[in-house]
Design a protein around this motif. Structure first.
Motif, PDB file in Angstrom:
ATOM      1  N   LEU A   2     -16.449 -45.625  52.446  1.00 38.30           N
ATOM      2  CA  LEU A   2     -17.342 -44.556  51.996  1.00 38.30           C
ATOM      3  C   LEU A   2     -17.400 -44.505  50.472  1.00 38.30           C
ATOM      4  O   LEU A   2     -18.481 -44.424  49.887  1.00 38.30           O
ATOM      5  N   SER A   3     -16.250 -44.566  49.827  1.00 36.17           N
ATOM      6  CA  SER A   3     -16.197 -44.498  48.372  1.00 36.17           C
ATOM      7  C   SER A   3     -16.945 -45.660  47.726  1.00 36.17           C
ATOM      8  O   SER A   3     -17.596 -45.488  46.687  1.00 36.17           O
ATOM      9  N   ASP A   4     -16.864 -46.835  48.337  1.00 35.52           N
ATOM     10  CA  ASP A   4     -17.599 -47.989  47.814  1.00 35.52           C
ATOM     11  C   ASP A   4     -19.105 -47.836  48.006  1.00 35.52           C
ATOM     12  O   ASP A   4     -19.893 -48.367  47.232  1.00 35.52           O
ATOM     13  N   LEU A   5     -19.506 -47.113  49.032  1.00 36.68           N
ATOM     14  CA  LEU A   5     -20.911 -46.961  49.394  1.00 36.68           C
ATOM     15  C   LEU A   5     -21.617 -45.835  48.630  1.00 36.68           C
ATOM     16  O   LEU A   5     -22.812 -45.925  48.340  1.00 36.68           O
ATOM     17  N   ILE A   6     -20.876 -44.791  48.298  1.00 41.41           N
ATOM     18  CA  ILE A   6     -21.457 -43.558  47.751  1.00 41.41           C
ATOM     19  C   ILE A   6     -21.265 -43.479  46.237  1.00 41.41           C
ATOM     20  O   ILE A   6     -20.144 -43.568  45.761  1.00 41.41           O
ATOM     21  N   PRO A   7     -22.341 -43.285  45.482  1.00 40.60           N
ATOM     22  CA  PRO A   7     -22.192 -43.140  44.032  1.00 40.60           C
ATOM     23  C   PRO A   7     -21.810 -41.715  43.631  1.00 40.60           C
ATOM     24  O   PRO A   7     -22.050 -40.760  44.373  1.00 40.60           O
ATOM     25  N   VAL A   8     -21.225 -41.583  42.466  1.00 38.74           N
ATOM     26  CA  VAL A   8     -21.033 -40.264  41.861  1.00 38.74           C
ATOM     27  C   VAL A   8     -22.432 -39.635  41.736  1.00 38.74           C
ATOM     28  O   VAL A   8     -23.397 -40.309  41.376  1.00 38.74           O
ATOM     29  N   GLY A   9     -22.534 -38.374  42.071  1.00 41.27           N
ATOM     30  CA  GLY A   9     -23.815 -37.682  42.015  1.00 41.27           C
ATOM     31  C   GLY A   9     -24.529 -37.603  43.355  1.00 41.27           C
ATOM     32  O   GLY A   9     -25.515 -36.892  43.493  1.00 41.27           O
ATOM     33  N   ALA A  10     -24.026 -38.334  44.367  1.00 38.54           N
ATOM     34  CA  ALA A  10     -24.666 -38.312  45.694  1.00 38.54           C
ATOM     35  C   ALA A  10     -24.626 -36.900  46.284  1.00 38.54           C
ATOM     36  O   ALA A  10     -23.658 -36.160  46.097  1.00 38.54           O
ATOM     37  N   LEU A  11     -25.680 -36.573  47.005  1.00 38.71           N
ATOM     38  CA  LEU A  11     -25.741 -35.272  47.685  1.00 38.71           C
ATOM     39  C   LEU A  11     -24.881 -35.283  48.937  1.00 38.71           C
ATOM     40  O   LEU A  11     -24.809 -36.294  49.652  1.00 38.71           O
ATOM     41  N   VAL A  12     -24.233 -34.137  49.187  1.00 31.69           N
ATOM     42  CA  VAL A  12     -23.361 -33.962  50.343  1.00 31.69           C
ATOM     43  C   VAL A  12     -23.708 -32.616  50.962  1.00 31.69           C
ATOM     44  O   VAL A  12     -23.618 -31.586  50.297  1.00 31.69           O
TER      45      VAL A  12
END
Length: 183
Positions: free
Chosen positions: A170-180
């Motif tokens: 997940l961490s590799d897939l999701i950039p900083v700033g992604a909506l959650v």
């Protein structure tokens, strides 16, 4: 988007990247509190689904509640990129330890935060941002936990717990700033 914390060494400081507005094709996370799973979507298409464990006290936003906050959030900071699987974190810093049964036996009541941390910030003033409902100040993360911890049932102190290999992915897939979205 932003840069993630990379190659963190034990005791090193973390750096925050400011989240910008995500474009519609950027990966987004939805955490389903009822069914205890996390989905990653891009452009409406499901990329991944993982079992998770959220707050044992249910959903809620108040500081000290032990509940998982609801509503729209953003990944504010990623911590642990480059750390080994099982890396132990205290106060968002790698201690240099790797989780083991011996560590677990030495601190049986500890809420273990392992491998990666995606620190969330709320986007809805008065609901999950500001005053006594601030997700960032509550230290709400998506993080790894001991692989022996159950997934699919609410057991955390408010965070979103994941299996270690899955939080790395997940961490590799999701950039900083992604909506959650939590709900």
């Amino acid at each position: 988007m932003g840069e993630a914390v990379a190659g963190q060494r034990p005791g090193s400081r973390i750096r925050a990247a400011s989240g910008r507005d995500s474009d519609p094709s950027a990966p987004r996370i939805h955490v389903d509190l009822t069914h205890q799973h996390l989905e990653v979507r891009t452009g409406g298409r499901l990329l991944r689904r993982y079992p998770v464990s959220t707050g044992a006290n249910g959903a809620g936003e108040r500081i000290g509640s032990g509940c998982t906050p609801r509503g729209m959030h953003r990944v504010r900071i990623k911590i642990g990129q480059g750390c080994p699987t099982g890396a132990v974190f205290r106060a968002r810093r790698w201690t240099g330890e790797i989780y083991s049964p011996e560590l677990a036996a030495a601190e049986p009541e500890r809420d273990w935060i392992l491998t990666r941390i995606l620190w969330l910030t709320g986007l809805e003033s008065g609901r999950n941002r500001g005053q006594d409902v601030d997700t960032l100040r509550r230290f709400i993360y998506i993080h790894g936990c001991p692989d022996s911890e159950p997934m699919g049932v609410p057991c955390s102190h408010g965070c979103v717990r994941m299996q270690n290999s899955q939080v790395v992915e997940l961490s590799d897939l999701i950039p900083v700033g992604a909506l959650v979205e939590l709900g």
